[in-house]
Design an enzyme around this catalytic site. Structure first.
Site, PDB file in Angstrom:
ATOM      1  N   TYR A 144      -5.911  -1.616  -3.270  1.00 54.35           N
ATOM      2  CA  TYR A 144      -4.789  -1.887  -4.168  1.00 54.35           C
ATOM      3  C   TYR A 144      -3.859  -2.877  -3.485  1.00 54.35           C
ATOM      4  CZ  TYR A 144      -0.584  -0.998  -7.019  1.00 54.35           C
ATOM      5  OH  TYR A 144       0.519  -1.126  -7.826  1.00 54.35           O
ATOM      6  N   ASP A 239      -3.908  -7.329   3.907  1.00 58.59           N
ATOM      7  CA  ASP A 239      -2.779  -6.688   3.247  1.00 58.59           C
ATOM      8  C   ASP A 239      -2.394  -5.476   4.095  1.00 58.59           C
ATOM      9  OD1 ASP A 239      -0.940  -5.416   1.710  1.00 58.59           O
ATOM     10  OD2 ASP A 239      -2.146  -5.340  -0.118  1.00 58.59           O
ATOM     11  N   LYS A 267       6.897  -1.785   2.660  1.00 59.00           N
ATOM     12  CA  LYS A 267       7.136  -0.416   3.102  1.00 59.00           C
ATOM     13  C   LYS A 267       7.964  -0.328   4.390  1.00 59.00           C
ATOM     14  CE  LYS A 267       3.024   1.066   0.635  1.00 59.00           C
ATOM     15  NZ  LYS A 267       3.295   1.891  -0.512  1.00 59.00           N
TER      16      LYS A 267
END
Ligand code: PMP
Length: 429
Positions: A144, A239, A267
């Site tokens: 994702y 990523d 994050k």
């Protein structure tokens, strides 16, 4: 467990917010039961609106690597608020955080701050396209990368959880430019590259997947991708929105010694504030406006409050590298406890762990990619999830997510988690 207040709020929320939540997995759809509305948190714990207490194993999906209510971060934020909430002009803090990130992450020579992981990945792929002059990009089934159109093809996380592998609203043309391959299968990537010779701008992956549950890369896989990208002039993007500053100071790239051309992050980099970033080789990053032709911008990018939180977080991690051993030790302890429970009960489920990321898959197959992750019994996971909540442990509400362990979890809390795991597994037999 009384959750009246959460129920009331969810019922009201559904009148005004699609599905009652601002991000799909929060609705607990995959696991059943009503979602909990959270009021506060401290250290390893979260408290809901009905004052129930839970050990938090989501940690805001990663950012709270030091647990909730870290004093240095809270202080940095309250200090920053006194100067301004936003200027929309350059600040000294942006320079400071950029310098710090480039010193910590091996593959980053220059970095651009954005507001989310989604923005980071969208911008990185646009940049790779602009840099190479090619249109296509490759991603992996079950990975994702946020909700940018190009990434909503065979995506993991909430997309997998909700059972919508390819979202309506993504145009055919966009879907055609997204190639997908199974994770951990180098030959499949080579075949696709061969078929699409000189057309692929970028290969993007989670170097350690977290969005199909925790799935580490197999020996030589990352290096194989690196070599292939070098041969074919493809931009390799890691990523590291989940893995960045979590698996090591320099993320998965430091841990595996494989350096991508571009890295996307989010994050932890914001310490709990909405922040993302993308960075990499100066030669490529200089293609970004205003030094280059690829446009990308943001009114709140580099926001002073977010930068202050991020700086406090990253400075702490930079100054305390022992954090990573601590996270590894406590997570291994939890994983070993789960394994012992499974052995005692004669259950053959699969545990994957790397650093502070760990998943228990309700399947007896080895999980190395999305196909094997999907052999898990998701209905059973739902029961397990609800049982763990009843025992005061808040897990990510999907089989296709990883637990995020924080430094606030000590041995005694880990023992509580392991005990809850045992009792719930017994109740499911
Ligand atoms: N990439 C990865 C690897 C992620 O895990 C996520 C979010 N879970 C994103 C990108 C998107 O980040 P955000 O939710 O901040 O847009």
């Amino acid at each position: 467990m009384k959750i009246e207040r959460s129920r009331e709020l969810f019922s009201k929320a559904q009148k005004f917010i699609p599905g009652g939540v601002n991000s799909p997995v929060r609705a607990f759809k995959a696991v059943g039961g009503d979602p909990l509305f959270i009021k506060s948190s401290k250290g390893a714990y979260m408290y809901d609106e009905d004052d129930n207490k839970y050990v938090d194993l989501i940690n805001s999906w990663g950012p709270m690597v030091l647990g909730h209510g870290n004093e240095a971060i809270e202080k940095a934020v309250t200090e920053a608020v006194k100067s301004s909430l936003s200027f929309g002009a350059p600040t000294a803090k942006e320079v400071e955080i950029a310098e710090l990130i480039t010193s910590m992450v091996p593959g980053i020579e220059k970095v651009r701050m954005v507001n989310s992981g989604t923005e980071a990945t969208m911008s990185a792929v646009r940049l790779a396209r602009g840099f190479t002059g090619r249109d296509k990009m490759m991603k992996f089934e079950g990975c994702y990368h946020g909700h940018g159109d190009s990434f909503l093809i065979a995506a993991g996380s909430g997309v997998a959880t909700m059972g919508t592998p390819d979202s309506p609203g993504v145009t055919k043309g966009t879907a055609e430019d997204t190639l997908t391959a199974p994770f951990n299968n180098l030959q499949a990537v080579k075949n696709l590259v061969e078929k699409n010779k000189d057309q692929i701008a970028a290969i993007i992956l989670e170097p350690v997947a977290g969005n199909m549950g925790c799935v580490p890369p197999e020996e030589g896989y990352l290096q194989g991708l690196r070599d292939l990208c070098d041969q074919e002039g493809i931009v390799l993007i890691f990523d590291e929105v989940m893995t960045g500053f979590r698996l090591a100071k320099g993320g998965a790239q430091e841990l595996f010694g494989v350096i991508p051309d571009l890295t996307t992050m989010g994050k932890i980099i914001g310490g709990g504030m909405p922040v993302g970033a993308y960075g990499g080789k100066a030669e490529i990053m200089d293609y970004v406006s205003p030094s280059g032709p690829v446009y990308q911008a943001g009114t709140l990018s580099g926001n002073p409050i977010a930068m202050s939180a991020g700086l406090a977080m990253l400075n702490h991690l930079n100054d305390h590298p022992e954090v990573y051993q601590q996270l590894e030790d406590i997570t291994s302890y939890i994983a070993a406890g789960f394994q012992e429970n499974l052995d005692k009960l004669g259950l053959n489920y699969t545990i994957n762990q790397l650093g502070s990321m760990v998943s228990l898959f309700f399947t007896d197959q080895k999980v190395t990619d999305f196909a094997t992750a999907k052999t898990s019994d998701t209905a059973l996971f739902g029961k397990y999830f609800r049982g763990m909540l009843e025992h005061g442990v808040y897990l990510p509400p999907s089989q296709f997510e990883t637990l995020f362990i924080s430094t606030a979890i000590d041995k005694s809390i880990a023992d509580d988690i392991i005990k809850a795991n045992y009792e719930v597994l017994v109740s499911l037999k």
